[in-house]
Every structure is written in C-alpha cells, then in structure tokens.
Design a protein around this motif. Sequence first.
Motif, PDB file in Angstrom:
ATOM      1  N   TRP A 144      -5.231  15.622  -0.118  1.00 45.78           N
ATOM      2  CA  TRP A 144      -4.637  14.609  -0.990  1.00 45.78           C
ATOM      3  C   TRP A 144      -3.213  14.282  -0.549  1.00 45.78           C
ATOM      4  O   TRP A 144      -2.819  13.109  -0.517  1.00 45.78           O
ATOM      5  N   ASP A 145      -2.434  15.302  -0.217  1.00 46.43           N
ATOM      6  CA  ASP A 145      -1.049  15.076   0.209  1.00 46.43           C
ATOM      7  C   ASP A 145      -0.952  14.477   1.605  1.00 46.43           C
ATOM      8  O   ASP A 145       0.078  13.899   1.954  1.00 46.43           O
ATOM      9  N   LEU A 146      -1.984  14.624   2.400  1.00 40.95           N
ATOM     10  CA  LEU A 146      -1.955  14.106   3.771  1.00 40.95           C
ATOM     11  C   LEU A 146      -2.422  12.655   3.849  1.00 40.95           C
ATOM     12  O   LEU A 146      -2.168  11.964   4.837  1.00 40.95           O
ATOM     13  N   THR A 147      -3.086  12.196   2.809  1.00 44.61           N
ATOM     14  CA  THR A 147      -3.741  10.894   2.873  1.00 44.61           C
ATOM     15  C   THR A 147      -2.762   9.733   2.926  1.00 44.61           C
ATOM     16  O   THR A 147      -3.005   8.747   3.642  1.00 44.61           O
ATOM     17  N   LEU A 148      -1.648   9.807   2.193  1.00 47.26           N
ATOM     18  CA  LEU A 148      -0.734   8.670   2.180  1.00 47.26           C
ATOM     19  C   LEU A 148      -0.205   8.351   3.568  1.00 47.26           C
ATOM     20  O   LEU A 148      -0.158   7.178   3.970  1.00 47.26           O
ATOM     21  N   THR A 149       0.201   9.365   4.323  1.00 46.82           N
ATOM     22  CA  THR A 149       0.729   9.096   5.661  1.00 46.82           C
ATOM     23  C   THR A 149      -0.338   8.482   6.555  1.00 46.82           C
ATOM     24  O   THR A 149      -0.066   7.541   7.314  1.00 46.82           O
ATOM     25  N   ALA A 150      -1.564   8.992   6.474  1.00 46.90           N
ATOM     26  CA  ALA A 150      -2.659   8.427   7.271  1.00 46.90           C
ATOM     27  C   ALA A 150      -2.944   6.984   6.853  1.00 46.90           C
ATOM     28  O   ALA A 150      -3.187   6.118   7.699  1.00 46.90           O
ATOM     29  N   LEU A 151      -2.914   6.711   5.566  1.00 46.56           N
ATOM     30  CA  LEU A 151      -3.170   5.363   5.078  1.00 46.56           C
ATOM     31  C   LEU A 151      -2.038   4.417   5.469  1.00 46.56           C
ATOM     32  O   LEU A 151      -2.281   3.260   5.851  1.00 46.56           O
ATOM     33  N   TYR A 152      -0.801   4.893   5.371  1.00 45.67           N
ATOM     34  CA  TYR A 152       0.330   4.060   5.786  1.00 45.67           C
ATOM     35  C   TYR A 152       0.232   3.726   7.277  1.00 45.67           C
ATOM     36  O   TYR A 152       0.612   2.625   7.699  1.00 45.67           O
ATOM     37  N   TYR A 153      -0.281   4.666   8.068  1.00 42.71           N
ATOM     38  CA  TYR A 153      -0.520   4.375   9.490  1.00 42.71           C
ATOM     39  C   TYR A 153      -1.568   3.274   9.624  1.00 42.71           C
ATOM     40  O   TYR A 153      -1.412   2.328  10.413  1.00 42.71           O
TER      41      TYR A 153
END
Length: 289
Positions: A205-214
């Motif tokens: 869950w905490d890793l998803t935002l950075t991947a999505l922003y990429y």
Amino acid sequence: MQAEEAIDAVTSAAIGAGVPAHDATVIRIGENGVVLLPAACVLARVVPRAAKGSDPRREIEVAALLASRQVPVVHPARPEPIIVGQYVVSLWEYLPDSRPADVVVLAECLRRLHRIPAPRDLLPYLSPFDGFEERLKTGASLDMSDRLFLRHLRDELSARWNTAEFALGEAVLHGDAHMENLLVTADGREAFVDLEAVCIGPPEWDLTLTALYYECGWFSAKEYIDFAHTYGFDVRLSPSWSILRLIRMLRMTLWLAQSADIDPQRQRQLRHRIDTLRDGTAPAGWTGY
C-alpha cells in the motif's frame, strides 16, 4: 472549514497553551486545516470534532511510538490536543528549512518503518474505502452518472480487495506515503509528517503511490528504478498491483473532486480522470495538484 474558523481555533488553543499566535497564517484548508505559527515555530492541525478517521490524540501517540522505534518523524509541540468548540487542535514542531525527500530517501525510510513491530492495540487495520461516501457527497463537480460510476467501481474493487494476495505480509504503514509527507531539513534530519493515516496493512500500500506517480509521468524511469531497488521490491510485480493502482486512482479522483468546483483546470482534470477510469486508459494524462 473556513480559513477564519481555523485561525480562530488555533489562536484560542495557542493562547491557552502559552504559545505566541499573533502571526497565525493559514497553510492549507480542506477537510482539515493547517495553520503556521511562525514566531513559535509551530504548525497547528485543526480537525472538526465530528470528523471520521481523524484522531489527533492517536496521531500524537503514533509520533511517540515511531520515535521510540528510531523511525524519523515530526514531534508534537504539545503532548495533548486542545479542544476548542467544535474543533480539535494539535500543535507540532515546524521545520522551516525542510524540503520534500527524494524517492531514494523515501524508500529507505519506508523500509525502516515497515520493519518495526506492529502495535495492534494502537493502530487500526488498513481500510482503503473509509470516507468514500463522505468525499463523494461533497464532490460538487460530480454529476449523478459520475457518482453511480464511482460507487460501482468502489464496490467492484472492495470485492476484489477482500480476496487480494500480498507478497510482503503486514507492517506498520504511513498510509499516505509520498515525498511531501517525508521532509528533509538542511542539516539532514528526516521526518515523516501527516500521521493521521498510519495503520497496519500490506507494505505494498505504501509503495503504490510512487509506482503510480511514475505511471503518471511524474517520475523518470531511473527515479522509479532507484526507488524500487532501494526498498528491495517493485510493487508492480505484486499479485495485487492491479487492485492497488485502481484503488489509489479512485482515491486520487475523489480527492480532486473536493476542490474541482473552484478551479476550471481542476474541473477539466477531474473530468479527464473519470473518463480515463471509464475507458481503462488511466492514468494517461493525469496531472498533479
């Protein structure tokens, strides 16, 4: 919440706590308010007493817990929140020389956070759809077909979430882990801020935002590779990635809906986000605010 209400609540709370408040300045107003007290070097957070999902007392306890586990975190300026009428005010240290962390520092600090023992007596379990109906109702730019579509998408994702598989187990999560919620001062101190969403759940869950922003094009390929390499896991390889990214996009769309009615550019972006969620091309063309 209006800016004047936030200023009045913070001023009253600060005076009661013996903190200078003559120069109180609104930083952000939304569901909650953030007010800066420059002379005291204090940042005040204002939350309606009736607000669901916000517990300033728990945020202060969370800050103490994280600090005791050597997780970098902002410190409360007062050990108890202050009730002022219909609002609750908490006072926090202000880091005036800070900047948002880069993705490598974010990955390093998330790895440290995810390794601490999970205090189940203090923290709730992650509930990705909390506040959905409240945000949907207050999204003035959403028409009836938008609301029906977003509810249908929520229901579909909720069913999938209940059977989702995660590769990394459970951990203490920040809950809203992006670079602006991890500050770095001029002398190199790091500090997680905005602790209201801290909970227990899958680290993905905490890793998803950075991947999505990429995926949105907000980070370069090198930046994302460095993030995943530093953390030691690429969330896009998780069996739950498709669910995680859609839930996050749904939340990002609802967040934008809260303020889209006051800005034509935001209205256009909100319409684009809903259209691309409908046709499956999201997050192509998504811009940040």
